[in-house]
Structure formats: C-alpha cells, structure tokens
Write a protein that holds these residues in place. Structure first.
Motif, PDB file in Angstrom:
ATOM      1  N   MET A  83      35.665  33.053  99.243  1.00 18.89           N
ATOM      2  CA  MET A  83      36.656  32.169  99.766  1.00 18.89           C
ATOM      3  C   MET A  83      38.207  32.495  99.595  1.00 18.89           C
ATOM      4  SD  MET A  83      36.750  28.114  98.613  1.00 18.89           S
ATOM      5  CE  MET A  83      36.742  28.301  96.774  1.00 18.89           C
ATOM      6  N   SER A  84      39.202  32.161 100.386  1.00 23.40           N
ATOM      7  CA  SER A  84      40.410  32.437  99.991  1.00 23.40           C
ATOM      8  C   SER A  84      41.052  31.244  99.824  1.00 23.40           C
ATOM      9  CB  SER A  84      41.227  33.403 101.071  1.00 23.40           C
ATOM     10  OG  SER A  84      40.646  34.670 100.901  1.00 23.40           O
ATOM     11  N   SER A 128      33.037  37.929 111.654  1.00 21.50           N
ATOM     12  CA  SER A 128      32.485  39.098 111.834  1.00 21.50           C
ATOM     13  C   SER A 128      31.072  39.152 111.322  1.00 21.50           C
ATOM     14  CB  SER A 128      33.307  40.252 111.308  1.00 21.50           C
ATOM     15  OG  SER A 128      32.836  41.606 111.903  1.00 21.50           O
ATOM     16  N   GLY A 129      30.292  37.892 111.533  1.00 22.75           N
ATOM     17  CA  GLY A 129      29.042  37.863 111.034  1.00 22.75           C
ATOM     18  C   GLY A 129      28.737  37.480 109.633  1.00 22.75           C
ATOM     19  N   LEU A 130      29.705  37.092 109.057  1.00 24.74           N
ATOM     20  CA  LEU A 130      29.653  36.777 107.595  1.00 24.74           C
ATOM     21  C   LEU A 130      30.343  35.560 107.417  1.00 24.74           C
ATOM     22  CD1 LEU A 130      30.327  40.033 105.452  1.00 24.74           C
ATOM     23  CD2 LEU A 130      28.281  39.071 106.009  1.00 24.74           C
ATOM     24  N   PRO A 131      29.964  34.714 106.426  1.00 26.45           N
ATOM     25  CA  PRO A 131      30.298  33.512 106.227  1.00 26.45           C
ATOM     26  C   PRO A 131      31.695  33.499 105.167  1.00 26.45           C
ATOM     27  CG  PRO A 131      28.304  33.575 105.052  1.00 26.45           C
ATOM     28  CD  PRO A 131      28.439  34.862 105.842  1.00 26.45           C
ATOM     29  N   PHE A 132      32.655  32.732 105.386  1.00 23.15           N
ATOM     30  CA  PHE A 132      33.825  32.739 104.691  1.00 23.15           C
ATOM     31  C   PHE A 132      34.537  31.215 104.671  1.00 23.15           C
ATOM     32  CE2 PHE A 132      38.441  33.049 105.084  1.00 23.15           C
ATOM     33  CZ  PHE A 132      38.940  33.646 103.962  1.00 23.15           C
ATOM     34  N   SER A 133      34.881  30.880 103.739  1.00 22.62           N
ATOM     35  CA  SER A 133      35.669  29.579 103.385  1.00 22.62           C
ATOM     36  C   SER A 133      37.026  29.693 103.217  1.00 22.62           C
ATOM     37  CB  SER A 133      34.933  28.668 102.425  1.00 22.62           C
ATOM     38  OG  SER A 133      33.678  28.484 102.522  1.00 22.62           O
ATOM     39  N   LEU A 134      38.002  28.780 103.816  1.00 24.99           N
ATOM     40  CA  LEU A 134      39.484  28.788 103.516  1.00 24.99           C
ATOM     41  C   LEU A 134      39.637  27.484 102.859  1.00 24.99           C
ATOM     42  CD1 LEU A 134      42.144  30.338 103.947  1.00 24.99           C
ATOM     43  CD2 LEU A 134      42.440  29.124 106.038  1.00 24.99           C
ATOM     44  N   GLU A 249      39.771  39.450 105.866  1.00 25.31           N
ATOM     45  CA  GLU A 249      39.881  40.965 105.772  1.00 25.31           C
ATOM     46  C   GLU A 249      40.542  41.468 104.475  1.00 25.31           C
ATOM     47  OE1 GLU A 249      40.926  44.054 109.439  1.00 25.31           O
ATOM     48  OE2 GLU A 249      42.788  43.348 108.210  1.00 25.31           O
ATOM     49  N   ASP A 250      41.491  41.075 104.164  1.00 24.16           N
ATOM     50  CA  ASP A 250      42.058  41.479 103.003  1.00 24.16           C
ATOM     51  C   ASP A 250      41.161  41.425 101.711  1.00 24.16           C
ATOM     52  OD1 ASP A 250      44.732  42.272 101.198  1.00 24.16           O
ATOM     53  OD2 ASP A 250      44.358  40.282 100.290  1.00 24.16           O
ATOM     54  N   SER A 251      40.454  40.201 101.762  1.00 26.20           N
ATOM     55  CA  SER A 251      39.223  39.981 100.708  1.00 26.20           C
ATOM     56  C   SER A 251      38.282  41.104 100.675  1.00 26.20           C
ATOM     57  CB  SER A 251      38.802  38.597 100.833  1.00 26.20           C
ATOM     58  OG  SER A 251      37.798  38.503  99.890  1.00 26.20           O
ATOM     59  N   ILE A 252      37.871  41.355 101.962  1.00 26.29           N
ATOM     60  CA  ILE A 252      36.641  42.376 101.858  1.00 26.29           C
ATOM     61  C   ILE A 252      37.517  43.869 101.303  1.00 26.29           C
ATOM     62  CG2 ILE A 252      35.583  43.997 103.624  1.00 26.29           C
ATOM     63  CD1 ILE A 252      34.340  41.333 103.232  1.00 26.29           C
ATOM     64  N   LEU A 253      38.718  44.217 102.076  1.00 21.80           N
ATOM     65  CA  LEU A 253      39.245  45.476 101.484  1.00 21.80           C
ATOM     66  C   LEU A 253      39.466  45.736 100.149  1.00 21.80           C
ATOM     67  CD1 LEU A 253      41.522  45.994 104.537  1.00 21.80           C
ATOM     68  CD2 LEU A 253      39.712  47.034 104.168  1.00 21.80           C
ATOM     69  N   LYS A 254      39.926  44.258  99.404  1.00 26.96           N
ATOM     70  CA  LYS A 254      40.176  44.405  97.813  1.00 26.96           C
ATOM     71  C   LYS A 254      38.671  44.706  97.390  1.00 26.96           C
ATOM     72  CE  LYS A 254      44.221  41.808  97.729  1.00 26.96           C
ATOM     73  NZ  LYS A 254      44.904  40.285  97.262  1.00 26.96           N
ATOM     74  N   ASP A 255      37.539  44.198  97.856  1.00 23.54           N
ATOM     75  CA  ASP A 255      36.399  44.344  97.232  1.00 23.54           C
ATOM     76  C   ASP A 255      35.956  45.919  97.396  1.00 23.54           C
ATOM     77  OD1 ASP A 255      35.933  41.748  96.484  1.00 23.54           O
ATOM     78  OD2 ASP A 255      34.233  41.540  97.902  1.00 23.54           O
ATOM     79  N   LEU A 256      36.182  46.349  98.333  1.00 25.53           N
ATOM     80  CA  LEU A 256      35.981  47.940  98.636  1.00 25.53           C
ATOM     81  C   LEU A 256      36.997  48.601  97.770  1.00 25.53           C
ATOM     82  CD1 LEU A 256      35.778  48.098 102.332  1.00 25.53           C
ATOM     83  CD2 LEU A 256      33.823  48.291 100.883  1.00 25.53           C
ATOM     84  N   GLU A 257      38.243  48.328  97.407  1.00 28.72           N
ATOM     85  CA  GLU A 257      38.785  48.955  96.560  1.00 28.72           C
ATOM     86  C   GLU A 257      38.609  48.904  95.011  1.00 28.72           C
ATOM     87  OE1 GLU A 257      43.651  49.099  95.255  1.00 28.72           O
ATOM     88  OE2 GLU A 257      42.989  47.996  97.241  1.00 28.72           O
ATOM     89  N   THR A 262      32.964  39.954  93.447  1.00 27.16           N
ATOM     90  CA  THR A 262      33.393  38.865  92.915  1.00 27.16           C
ATOM     91  C   THR A 262      34.032  37.747  94.011  1.00 27.16           C
ATOM     92  OG1 THR A 262      33.839  39.925  90.925  1.00 27.16           O
ATOM     93  CG2 THR A 262      34.692  37.925  91.017  1.00 27.16           C
ATOM     94  N   ALA A 263      33.607  36.651  94.052  1.00 24.80           N
ATOM     95  CA  ALA A 263      33.969  35.711  95.006  1.00 24.80           C
ATOM     96  C   ALA A 263      35.180  34.913  94.247  1.00 24.80           C
ATOM     97  CB  ALA A 263      32.945  34.642  95.090  1.00 24.80           C
ATOM     98  N   GLN A 264      36.198  34.826  94.656  1.00 26.55           N
ATOM     99  CA  GLN A 264      37.378  34.092  94.179  1.00 26.55           C
ATOM    100  C   GLN A 264      37.461  32.762  94.612  1.00 26.55           C
ATOM    101  OE1 GLN A 264      39.603  35.534  92.465  1.00 26.55           O
ATOM    102  NE2 GLN A 264      38.226  37.393  92.258  1.00 26.55           N
TER     103      GLN A 264
END
Length: 289
Positions: A83-84, A128-134, A249-257, A262-264
């Motif tokens: 979630m963001s 892109s196939g994944l659940p996400f909450s705002l 997308e930013d959340s995914i890239l931060k996870d990779l980095e 971890t879910a925020q």
C-alpha cells in the motif's frame, strides 16, 4: 473528540488488512472486498499533458515488470498488504474533497461541509496482475486545522497539491502547501502532482491561459500538472490511475533495491518473514502471577 475520531479512522484502516506473512488470515480483521473491474490497470497510464509530464514513458519499468510477473506466478500472500499513501493538500474550497469523492464514490455534491482535520479513503487496485492499495488522505484547508493535518503528511509516497482554476490566488499558494508537506518527509521521497480543479467553469481560452501558468508553477515544484473537473468527471480516473501506477512501481523498485518485501502503511511497516522468525525465537518472559 476530534483527535479520537482521527485515531479511530487510522486504527480502522490498519485493521482492514490481512494477517502477517506465514500466518493464517484473521477473518475477523480482513474485510477487503475483491478489486472491482474498473480498478484493474494492465497498461501504464499516460500523462495529461506532455509539457507537464515528469515521467515520459509508455510502459512499466522493465525490472518492475519482471518482478510483478514473478510475484504473480508465486502468489505471495504478503503482496496483498502492499500500500502507498497519498496526501491531498490545498486551500479551503479548492475542491479537494470533491476530487476524492468523484473518484472513490463517483459522486459530486455542490454543497459540502469543510473537512475537519483529516479524512481518508482506501482504493484497491490490481496492478499488472498484483493487488495494490492506495490510501488517499483528505486534509483540511483551514489554518486552524493545519497542526492536526500536518502530522498526517508523514510517510507520504505522493503529494497532491490542489488549486481552483477559477481562483488564481489558490495557485499561488500551492508552493507553500507543498513546502509544508515536504517538510514532514524525506527529501526526494515523494511524487508531486499539481492539480487544477473546476475546469468546467472556465472557457477554452481561460483554461488555456490558466494551464500555461500552472505548468510554469509545476516546473518550479518539480510536479506533474493535471487539469480536472469533479463535476463532469473529466480526467479524474485517468489522474488517480496515474498516481496509483507511479506509486506502485516505485514501491516495487524500492523492494528490489533493498531486497525486502515489507509492506508500508504510511510511515510504518509490517514485519516480514525474517523479522517474525526472530521475534518468535525470543524467550517469553515469565509471568509474576
């Protein structure tokens, strides 16, 4: 009572999410409905105006796309928690609440009560196939509530500064609103948007002139500009889809980095599997009675 109401709203938001990874879902706390069809985003949303766009691209980041495909294949449970947080700021009566209500509830009310302190909505997407909450936080524009609202600026991934296109003074105030919101967050940690509301009130000539001024301000703010109408619904869904896609997308890239998943939730975090294992290994304190 006002502070209690805000706490209860925030506490309720936390309870809406499933159990920790590796644990069975707590049915008493998971009230998440399925994602509706009009919240499925499969292609990267385009910007409103190329002149006011900071992210000129037609597709998801390659690394993020590969990560999404991998996670979708493995069906990782903790992705449901991703979630963001987006905060909406601006002067009183510029249409912040109408903007949010048009997207989240598909309603428009000409007469409304001014927001007291803060309020929020949670919108669920499939990205892109994944659940996400705002989480979309609606903050009060009145000066007397600034001290309450500013505390909820923290942990934002997106800052949406709103002005009334029929009131040029509200555009002049957006930079101060942005400054206040950025003060509560880490440098360069937020996507910034400048949104002009009530587009329907302007003639084509007036709209073009106001947009030109707004694009200049947006460049100074390092923000992406959008012009919308909550009354007609023009550009509302497109705007929020853009916000959600960039945040996801930013959340995914931060996870990779960082190498974590971890879910925020705002500026807090939910423990990942390793953290839970360590917590379970700690010896329990003996009770004195």
């Amino acid at each position: 009572m006002k502070y209690l109401a805000v706490y209860l709203l925030h506490h309720t938001a936390l309870q809406e999410y499933p159990s920790f990874p590796g644990q069975p879902a707590d049915k008493t706390m998971n009230f998440s409905p399925p994602v509706s069809r009009d919240r499925i985003i499969s292609t990267f949303p385009k910007c409103y105006n190329p002149q006011a766009c900071l992210q000129m691209k037609d597709d998801w980041n390659t690394k993020a796309k590969m990560a999404c495909q991998d996670r979708a294949a493995r069906q990782q449970g903790y992705d449901r928690l991703k979630m963001s947080k987006a905060v909406v700021v601006g002067d009183l009566n510029v249409g912040k609440t109408c903007l949010i209500n048009r997207f989240c509830k598909d309603v428009f009310e000409r007469d409304y009560k001014a927001t007291i302190g803060v309020d929020f909505e949670i919108e669920r997407f499939e990205m892109s196939g994944l659940p996400f909450s705002l989480q979309i936080w609606d903050t009060a524009g009145q000066e007397k509530f600034k001290c309450i609202a500013s505390a909820y600026y923290r942990g934002a991934q997106v800052i949406i500064t709103v002005f009334d296109m029929a009131d040029i003074k509200s555009l002049e105030h957006t930079q101060q609103w942005l400054s206040d919101a950025l003060r509560e967050n880490e440098p360069d940690s937020c996507f910034v948007f400048l949104v002009g509301t009530k587009k329907d009130l302007l003639s084509a000539e007036e709209c073009q002139r106001t947009e030109s001024d707004a694009i200049k301000i947006a460049a100074e703010m390092n923000a992406e500009f959008w012009a919308v109408s909550s009354k007609t619904g023009e550009n509302i869904q497109e705007f929020f889809f853009r916000v959600a896609a960039l945040a996801f997308e930013d959340s995914i890239l931060k996870d990779l980095e960082t190498g974590t998943s971890t879910a925020q939730i705002g500026d807090g975090s939910i423990l990942d599997d390793k953290a839970l294992e360590k917590a379970e290994e700690k010896p329990k304190k003996k009770s004195c009675c």
